[in-house]
Design an enzyme around this catalytic site. Sequence first.
Site: not given
Ligand code: FE
Ligand code: ZN
Length: 238
Positions: A54, A56, A58-59, A110, A129, A167
């Site tokens: 996805h 986001h 942080d990915h 999410h 996530d 995570h």
């Molecule tokens: Fe994440």
């Molecule tokens: Zn995420």
Amino acid sequence: MIERIEILKTLKDNFTYALISEGRCAIVDPGEAAPVETFLAAEGLRLTHILCTHHHWDHVNGTPGLLQKFGAEVWCSEYDFSRVPGATKAVSDRVDLFGDEVEVLFVPGHTLGQIAYYLPRLKAVFPGDTLFSAGCGRLFEGTPEQMFTSMVRLRELPSDTRVFFGHEYTLNNLDFVEKNGAAALAEVQAYRESCKAKLAAGEPTSPSTIETEMRVNPFLNAATAERFAHWRELRNSW
Ligand code: FE
Ligand code: ZN
């Protein structure tokens, strides 16, 4: 064919995964470029694919830096194509990776573009996530009904499927599950001990399995969308 799966730690608590075949490497969710570059160099691997679950940050944060140094296909969902940096291919249904079949599972909730990569031969799923060990992602874009449907899709996978989640939240999630009586206490405590032992040895708690999660994860095993929503609301304010 994919020979092995390696786990890299990125950012504070993200998992980035490497799928390796004959000197080639596909990276799932590069939260950072530097640890991936170090890994590729140390292992003598050539980056060929980046698989995003996805959009986001942080990915996908490591993707631009990796693309500056290496050419690679960047996969994501059709929905996320315009918001994943460097995306080259919108994937759905079935795709080939190094001669292995990858099933792309659409698992929104999410986010609305979230997908999971399922590799039947390797008995492995990468849900980003959507699913954590003893937890699930927050509903940033989707509804509880959408996320519950995604949970059902994941729990229909063979029970010995390994879950390579996004995570390292496992111990915190287990605290929530235990304090709210969301799973059998003996199961939670036994699983927590095994996770603590891994962490003490410097190992991640990833991967889990669908079977384990069905025992300790009230989000994955919720009987109805209403029950799912109940746990998600409690977890939001926990
Ligand atoms: Fe994440
Ligand atoms: Zn995420």
